[in-house]
Design an enzyme around this catalytic site. Structure first.
Site, PDB file in Angstrom:
ATOM      1  N   ARG A 185      55.165 -80.176  44.048  1.00  0.00           N
ATOM      2  CA  ARG A 185      54.112 -80.171  45.056  1.00  0.00           C
ATOM      3  C   ARG A 185      53.168 -78.989  44.854  1.00  0.00           C
ATOM      4  NH1 ARG A 185      57.061 -80.175  49.209  1.00  0.00           N
ATOM      5  NH2 ARG A 185      57.038 -77.949  49.664  1.00  0.00           N
ATOM      6  N   TYR A 228      29.692 -86.869  56.248  1.00  0.00           N
ATOM      7  CA  TYR A 228      30.464 -88.061  55.902  1.00  0.00           C
ATOM      8  C   TYR A 228      31.290 -88.470  57.121  1.00  0.00           C
ATOM      9  CZ  TYR A 228      34.464 -90.539  53.802  1.00  0.00           C
ATOM     10  OH  TYR A 228      35.456 -91.433  53.507  1.00  0.00           O
ATOM     11  N   ASP A 285      30.089 -79.006  50.559  1.00  0.00           N
ATOM     12  CA  ASP A 285      30.567 -80.228  49.922  1.00  0.00           C
ATOM     13  C   ASP A 285      29.468 -80.680  48.979  1.00  0.00           C
ATOM     14  OD1 ASP A 285      31.166 -82.842  49.181  1.00  0.00           O
ATOM     15  OD2 ASP A 285      32.040 -83.357  51.122  1.00  0.00           O
ATOM     16  N   LYS A 322      34.699 -89.348  43.178  1.00  0.00           N
ATOM     17  CA  LYS A 322      33.321 -89.759  42.949  1.00  0.00           C
ATOM     18  C   LYS A 322      32.860 -89.377  41.531  1.00  0.00           C
ATOM     19  CE  LYS A 322      33.517 -91.048  47.300  1.00  0.00           C
ATOM     20  NZ  LYS A 322      34.690 -90.346  47.862  1.00  0.00           N
TER      21      LYS A 322
END
Length: 405
Positions: free
Chosen positions: A67, A120, A192, A217
């Site tokens: 992790r 967003y 962002d 993206k």
């Protein structure tokens, strides 16, 4: 050691360009049997030959479990940090995992975060419905005028968070001007930069402190994985790793996904050049079309924010938004007539993707009546992600669809 490498000015070693570093940085094939592509390490845990070795690993930040530590992921993080101009990077499972890790990792009860009024939609949900539950005050501000920030800043402001270009409007915000104002109270500025990617925009160069990307993206670019990344100074990223990722979200990036993102990253500058060139052509043709009421694209002359975009971006990217004179109904007719472009909610793929946010909202309201529109996103707005198909084919498809508007 990284191969090839980028060194500080004044060094005798060469400084490699962006495209070279996107392909090679942070990986030495000689350490892995000459394998040109970085290996993918599938393991959930790590074994040690002695308790002393295990103690040493634990003292170095918990490199005991996958992790928190994976060699494939760490190569990707080193490469992304280098391309963004950051000291360090932390990759996570999705773009929203990056936003959640950031806010839960850096904000506490009583803190304040200022956000741009348009974000967003899922980030809106996080800031409007999510983190306020933990006693964190969220203050939406119209940051298109950086002076609006002054009245909202207080000694409790820890973060100023915005997107540029903004999803889904393609609005441009002035990173340097906002960062200069946030500095008055010592707030960290988070950008962002998903719509641009580091190939076209590097917010840290304009005064920001942390950069966020949805790796889903443009950075991956092929629509086949989910991922997110946070980039910034070494201390902040280490804190987000040891707190945010380790036990607040646990949103680890898969090593297979890391390998696929590195594969996509190798063509990032070429893809962004093509996306940008085609999108500008499409934007110019849309601006002249009789059915179109308005167009917003960073590099379209006369579009809001054009001068700022030219200052902080090296290209306009592949994202644009436009509205039709026939509004909501016209938008739905156009989307139904498209043949080459796919109706889809993602962006930044090699395929052209298009969505109508108002239709998504109305569909959601049938099961969630409390769903609200995002500020600044009207019924007529169409978000268009220009892909890598032939430019003429993209336009021909859009032009025939517009005949039904």
């Amino acid at each position: 050691m990284p191969h090839p490498n980028s060194t500080a000015a004044g060094s005798n070693e060469r400084v490699d360009g962006f495209a070279t570093r996107a392909i090679h940085f942070g990986y030495d094939p000689t350490l892995y049997g000459g394998a040109v592509a970085p290996p993918v390490f599938f393991t959930s845990t790590y074994g040690f030959e002695s308790m002393g070795e295990m103690d040493a690993a634990a003292s170095l930040g918990g490199k005991l479990y996958a992790r928190e530590h994976n060699p494939t992921t760490e190569i990707l993080e080193a490469r992304l940090a280098n391309l963004e101009g950051a000291e360090a990077a932390l990759t996570v499972a999705t773009g929203m995992a990056a936003a959640g890790t950031l806010m839960l990792g850096l904000l506490s009860q009583g803190d304040e975060i200022i956000v741009h009024q348009t974000l967003y939609s899922n980030t809106v949900a996080l800031t409007r419905d999510g983190i306020p539950r933990f006693g964190i005050k969220v203050i939406p501000v119209d940051l298109s005028d950086p002076a609006n920030l002054d009245a909202a800043l207080t000694p409790k402001t820890k973060l100023v968070y915005f997107e540029t270009p903004v999803n889904p409007t393609s609005e441009i915000l002035d990173i340097a001007a906002i960062s200069a104002r946030a500095a008055k109270v010592g707030a960290k500025v988070v950008v962002d930069s998903t719509f641009a990617s580091p190939a076209l925009q590097r917010p840290l160069e304009h005064g920001a402190h942390i950069v966020l990307h949805s790796l889903t993206k443009y950075i991956n670019g092929h629509g086949d994985v989910l991922g997110g990344v946070l980039l910034g100074d070494r201390g902040t990223i280490a804190h987000l790793h040891s707190h945010g990722l380790r036990y607040l979200t646990g949103a680890t990036l898969s090593p297979m996904t890391a390998g696929l993102i590195m594969r996509g990253l190798k063509t990032l500058p070429l893809r962004m050049e093509r996306h940008s060139r085609s999108a500008l052509t499409i934007a110019e043709k849309l601006a002249d079309h009789r059915a179109v009421a308005w167009v917003r694209y960073p590099y379209l002359e006369g579009s809001p924010g054009y001068e700022i975009a030219r200052k902080q971006m090296s290209g306009g990217s592949g994202m644009l938004s436009f509205g039709l004179k026939n509004g909501f109904d016209g938008a739905r007719r156009v989307l139904d007539r498209l043949e080459l472009a796919s109706r889809g909610v993602s962006l930044g793929d090699v395929e052209t993707l298009v969505m109508h946010p108002a239709s998504i909202l109305r569909a959601r309201q049938t099961v969630r009546p409390e769903a609200k529109p995002v500020e600044g996103v009207g019924d007529d707005l169409i978000r268009f992600s220009v892909g890598l198909e032939d430019e003429a084919d993209i336009w021909d498809d859009l032009a025939q669809a517009l005949e039904g508007a």
